[in-house]
Design an enzyme around this catalytic site. Structure first.
Site, PDB file in Angstrom:
ATOM      1  N   LYS A  30       0.813  -1.215   0.000  1.00 15.83           N
ATOM      2  CA  LYS A  30       0.000   0.000   0.000  1.00 15.83           C
ATOM      3  C   LYS A  30       0.851   1.271   0.000  1.00 15.83           C
ATOM      4  O   LYS A  30       0.490   2.267  -0.617  1.00 15.83           O
ATOM      5  CB  LYS A  30      -0.963   0.010   1.188  1.00 15.83           C
ATOM      6  CG  LYS A  30      -0.312   0.137   2.552  1.00 15.83           C
ATOM      7  CD  LYS A  30      -1.350   0.142   3.652  1.00 15.83           C
ATOM      8  CE  LYS A  30      -0.712   0.249   5.017  1.00 15.83           C
ATOM      9  NZ  LYS A  30      -0.003   1.510   5.242  1.00 15.83           N
ATOM     10  N   THR A  31       2.010   1.224   0.714  1.00 15.70           N
ATOM     11  CA  THR A  31       2.862   2.423   0.753  1.00 15.70           C
ATOM     12  C   THR A  31       3.376   2.749  -0.647  1.00 15.70           C
ATOM     13  O   THR A  31       3.463   3.917  -1.048  1.00 15.70           O
ATOM     14  CB  THR A  31       4.034   2.207   1.722  1.00 15.70           C
ATOM     15  OG1 THR A  31       3.518   1.858   3.000  1.00 15.70           O
ATOM     16  CG2 THR A  31       4.873   3.470   1.848  1.00 15.70           C
ATOM     17  N   ASP A 216      -3.641   7.485   4.615  1.00 16.27           N
ATOM     18  CA  ASP A 216      -3.183   6.112   4.858  1.00 16.27           C
ATOM     19  C   ASP A 216      -3.863   5.574   6.110  1.00 16.27           C
ATOM     20  O   ASP A 216      -4.255   6.340   7.003  1.00 16.27           O
ATOM     21  CB  ASP A 216      -1.656   6.121   5.046  1.00 16.27           C
ATOM     22  CG  ASP A 216      -1.064   4.722   5.019  1.00 16.27           C
ATOM     23  OD1 ASP A 216      -1.763   3.780   4.615  1.00 16.27           O
ATOM     24  OD2 ASP A 216       0.111   4.585   5.407  1.00 16.27           O
ATOM     25  N   GLU A 217      -4.008   4.259   6.194  1.00 20.42           N
ATOM     26  CA  GLU A 217      -4.588   3.597   7.384  1.00 20.42           C
ATOM     27  C   GLU A 217      -5.947   4.190   7.745  1.00 20.42           C
ATOM     28  O   GLU A 217      -6.254   4.470   8.905  1.00 20.42           O
ATOM     29  CB  GLU A 217      -3.628   3.709   8.586  1.00 20.42           C
ATOM     30  CG  GLU A 217      -2.225   3.203   8.335  1.00 20.42           C
ATOM     31  CD  GLU A 217      -2.140   1.673   8.318  1.00 20.42           C
ATOM     32  OE1 GLU A 217      -3.199   1.019   8.371  1.00 20.42           O
ATOM     33  OE2 GLU A 217      -1.024   1.150   8.243  1.00 20.42           O
ATOM     34  N   GLN A 247      -7.811  -4.932   9.357  1.00 17.63           N
ATOM     35  CA  GLN A 247      -6.769  -4.567  10.308  1.00 17.63           C
ATOM     36  C   GLN A 247      -7.183  -3.379  11.182  1.00 17.63           C
ATOM     37  O   GLN A 247      -6.333  -2.688  11.739  1.00 17.63           O
ATOM     38  CB  GLN A 247      -5.467  -4.246   9.575  1.00 17.63           C
ATOM     39  CG  GLN A 247      -4.875  -5.449   8.845  1.00 17.63           C
ATOM     40  CD  GLN A 247      -3.514  -5.141   8.252  1.00 17.63           C
ATOM     41  OE1 GLN A 247      -2.513  -4.998   8.962  1.00 17.63           O
ATOM     42  NE2 GLN A 247      -3.460  -5.034   6.940  1.00 17.63           N
ATOM     43  N   ARG A 601       1.888 -10.886  10.203  1.00 17.72           N
ATOM     44  CA  ARG A 601       3.231 -10.327  10.405  1.00 17.72           C
ATOM     45  C   ARG A 601       4.289 -11.313   9.945  1.00 17.72           C
ATOM     46  O   ARG A 601       5.456 -10.949   9.749  1.00 17.72           O
ATOM     47  CB  ARG A 601       3.488 -10.006  11.878  1.00 17.72           C
ATOM     48  CG  ARG A 601       2.595  -8.962  12.562  1.00 17.72           C
ATOM     49  CD  ARG A 601       2.421  -7.711  11.758  1.00 17.72           C
ATOM     50  NE  ARG A 601       1.228  -7.811  10.931  1.00 17.72           N
ATOM     51  CZ  ARG A 601       0.980  -7.027   9.892  1.00 17.72           C
ATOM     52  NH1 ARG A 601       1.836  -6.108   9.546  1.00 17.72           N
ATOM     53  NH2 ARG A 601      -0.129  -7.176   9.188  1.00 17.72           N
TER      54      ARG A 601
END
Length: 778
Positions: A30-31, A216-217, A247, A601
């Site tokens: 996503k970044t 973002d997020e 998330q 993770r």
């Protein structure tokens, strides 16, 4: 601009004007999408940098985004607004300072400053800090501010005892912040939202300035953040939000998953792009993640996939207790294949209290480790002490900074003298520092204390003058010298470590560059800019995955990180998911999302552990495997039992039925052994009790006196490993086996004689002996 993108990523990057929702699954890049989209707007669309606003949640993420954009463009675009919500809000408030009562040179209160102001407000409101927890009051005020609820609005809707107590403190707290020319962190967002919505000229100006808003997020935004974003983007509609509803794990601090789930309702005609190709984990790990999260109802459908080879099965391991769990994991780390070092391993747990056995086991094995989420550098006592002097030199009205600085090192100014100074300052309508300058002229201030206060005020004045022309490092050095900071620390038992931290503060100041601060005005001193920067610092910004050592951290701290080998520990009913989540579908789904975060993770190996017995509620009880384990698919998972004499994990049977019941909205608590704290029958029969094994617990200190080594068949005490702490403090909610839910009003006595006064649902107040009451967290 050359950047390797898959089809979905490219669609998100190249999509034109209008609202865009990018559902970015874990590890889907996503970044890369966000930074490439900004770079394309600048390079290919010819947009000016100052017309773009990109917002994220941590300083570290903002820094990464800024660096990657510069790499793609070959230079850093000047004027681009990139930062966290809090830093962007602070920047906005400082820019529009002339429209605010506090101006541009306000102080940002960190948690302990805020708590100190809350305690002061409780005194002003005549609310007993022994009966009511300041932390509870602060949390309720924080929730109100994030929901944009003012003190008057809160008071109008207060109905229970805790809410009514909070309603008395809230306005007093606001007055203290105003007198101190300070905002707390929640104020930054709330006041930015009110400024944009309440002053049309300001809101219109920033909405027209930022022609493109990227967030973002987005799944972690609270109501205030949502309102800021909507005000800036609703007219032109050029908003791109990136996030993953699977998330969303911060509901407990105000995040609202509905913000991302309802994005298409808020911005009709929005394009939705799903990033489902995972570049991190093996297919086995992703299959587990996909299967478990599919049990949630409140989510947008997506399924992670990868091109990686299948990899090793996910291991679910049953162990006797938490000590065996820690020892076994250390053995796995020691026996890891060649090429893997300690830094490749992470232990993830649900609550901070679970770290202790792993720390012990790693120390015994002489394996380096680090804990993420411990005491932040800028939150350490000695650092806060020095910063208080500096904040006072910059903002003379800061009452919290004055109270902290004048109290240490000790200079003969006690609580009585400080109270008299406060009264005198209020009578003369001046701040505390101004009153201290003329302390000998004030009635009621003792001569010795008055001299100390005047000397203190003169020292702060000199520091303030020095700050106008000197660097931050020079000001800090003078502060340490003139106020005897090092000499005072040398008298403390752990003084050497604290002095080392103060030295590190000097190192941080020496490397500070004022050009790194956005909107740094020429009039602002280096010290002012440094303090602004330090106030917005977060502990996760210090995390460096290149440092050696095993990482220990809570699941909440692990979000956004990745590791070759992950140990997800303590996966038991009542611990993960927490017991309180089982009575609410929404809370249980957030716990499941947290489990999903833990699983995703892992890059190469995932170990999930649970124990047969664990310390809980002050005694060792039988633990049940988490219902999340029953939701895992059978194919990519191997179950192992290393619990001597323990029953094997039952797999599909009752656990699956219990999990299905919870998904339907029902739920049962983890079974708990009969009896309660300190039951004499249990103690005498070798069960867990206050006297068994020689251990005792000091409730008022909140600590533990370690038991003598237990003989065979006896239990060792280790209260720090309780799965969910029973908080014995006013304002805490508890459950009594007979009277049901209640609110603790006060606590008295010590040890086995501890009593709690509780108001239960029937409206009756009862005093109970904690050792025999069988209380548990609500």
């Amino acid at each position: 601009m050359k950047l390797a993108l898959n089809a979905e990523q490219r669609h998100a990057v190249e999509y034109g004007a209008g609202p865009l929702l990018v559902l970015a699954g874990a590890g889907s890049g996503k970044t890369r999408v966000l930074t490439a989209r900004v770079a394309r707007l600048l390079q290919e669309e010819g947009e000016r940098p100052e017309r773009i606003l990109a917002v994220t949640f941590t300083n570290k993420a903002a820094g990464v985004m800024r660096d990657r954009i510069a790499d793609l463009l070959g230079e850093e675009p000047r004027g681009l607004w990139v930062g966290t919500f809090h830093s962007i809000a602070a920047r906005l408030l400082r820019r529009e300072g002339d429209r605010l009562q506090r101006g541009a040179n306000f102080t940002i209160y960190a948690e302990d400053d805020s708590l100190r102001a809350i305690k002061r407000a409780m005194e002003e409101a005549d609310l007993d800090t022994q009966r009511w927890s300041p932390n509870l009051i602060r949390a309720r005020i924080s929730d109100a501010k994030n929901a944009l609820v003012s003190a008057d609005e809160y008071a109008a809707s207060a109905f229970d005892l805790a809410a009514k107590a909070t309603a008395r403190v809230y306005p007093a707290y606001e007055r203290i912040l105003a007198r101190s020319n300070a905002y707390d962190f929640d104020d930054l967002l709330a006041n930015a939202a009110r400024l944009l919505e309440g002053v049309p000229e300001v809101g219109d100006r920033y909405a027209s300035r930022f022609r493109h808003v990227l967030v973002d997020e987005y799944q972690d935004t609270n109501h205030a953040q949502y309102r800021i974003v909507k005000r800036l983007a609703v007219e032109h509609g050029n908003i791109c939000v990136v996030g993953d509803d699977d998330q969303s794990i911060y509901g407990w601090r105000g995040a609202d998953i509905r913000n991302i789930l309802d994005f298409e309702r808020d911005f009709p005609g929005a394009e939705v792009v799903r990033l489902e190709e995972n570049y991190r984990s093996t297919p086995a790990i992703l299959e587990v993640a996909n299967e478990v999260i599919s049990n949630n109802r409140d989510r947008k459908d997506k399924r992670l996939r990868t091109r990686r080879p299948a990899g090793e099965p996910v291991q679910v391991v049953q162990l006797p207790d938490e000590r065996a769990e820690a020892s076994w994991i250390v053995e796995q780390i020691q026996g890891a294949e060649i090429g893997r070092g300690p830094q490749d391993h992470v232990v993830l747990y649900r609550t901070n209290a679970q770290s202790r056995p792993f720390e012990d086991a790693l120390r015994r094995a002489r394996i380096a480790y680090r804990i993420v989420g411990g005491v932040r550098f800028y939150e350490r006592r000695e650092i806060k002490d020095v910063l208080a002097y500096l904040q006072l030199a910059v903002n003379p009205a800061d009452e919290a900074a004055f109270a902290r600085a004048v109290s240490w090192p000790r200079r003969g100014v006690g609580g009585v003298t400080l109270d008299r100074l406060r009264r005198a300052a209020a009578e003369r309508s001046v701040n505390l520092l101004d009153a201290a300058e003329i302390a000998r002229d004030l009635d009621g201030v003792p001569p010795g204390g008055a001299r100390s206060l005047e000397d203190f005020a003169a020292g702060i004045s000199a520091l303030s003058e020095l700050a106008c022309e000197a660097t931050t490092e020079e000001v800090i050095r003078e502060c340490i010298r003139s106020f005897g900071i090092v000499a005072a620390l040398e008298l403390e038992e752990d003084g050497a470590d604290r002095i080392a931290n103060v030295t590190e503060l000097l190192a941080a100041a020496s490397s500070f560059d004022r050009t790194d601060v956005e909107d740094a005005t020429a009039e602002a001193t280096d010290l002012e800019l440094y303090l602004q920067s330090a106030a917005l610092h977060a502990d996760i910004d210090d995390y460096d995955d290149r440092e050696p050592g095993v990482t220990l951290m809570t699941l909440h701290n692990a979000k956004g990180l990745e590791f070759p080998v992950v140990y997800l520990v303590g996966v038991e009913e009542g611990l993960f998911p927490l017991a309180r989540a089982m009575e609410s579908r929404e809370e249980l789904e957030e716990e499941r999302r947290l489990f999903y975060v833990g699983v995703t993770r892992a890059e190469d190996r995932l170990f999930v552990t649970h124990a047969n017995r664990r310390w809980r509620y002050g005694s060792e009880v039988r633990a049940e495997p988490s219902s999340f384990l029953a939701e895992m698919p059978e194919g990519p998972v191997e179950h192992r039992s290393l619990a001597v004499g323990g029953g094997r994990y039952r797999g599909a049977g009752t656990s699956r039925a219990r999990a299905a019941g919870r998904r339907a909205g029902g739920g049962t608590r983890a079974p708990r052994e009969s009896g309660s704290f300190g039951d004499p029958k249990r103690a005498s029969s070798g069960g867990a009790g206050w006297s068994s094994g020689g251990a005792s617990f000091d409730w008022h200190r909140g600590g533990r006196r370690q038991a003598e080594p237990a003989g065979e068949g006896k239990l060792r005490y280790d209260y720090s490993d309780s799965q969910e702490d029973l908080r014995l403090e006013s304002g805490a909610r508890v459950v009594h086996p007979r009277f049901g839910d209640g609110l603790i009003l006060s606590v008295s006595g010590e040890g086995r004689l501890t009593r709690a006064e509780i108001e239960f649902e029937d409206g009756i107040r009862r005093k109970v002996m904690v050792a025999h009451a069988g209380l548990r967290p609500a």
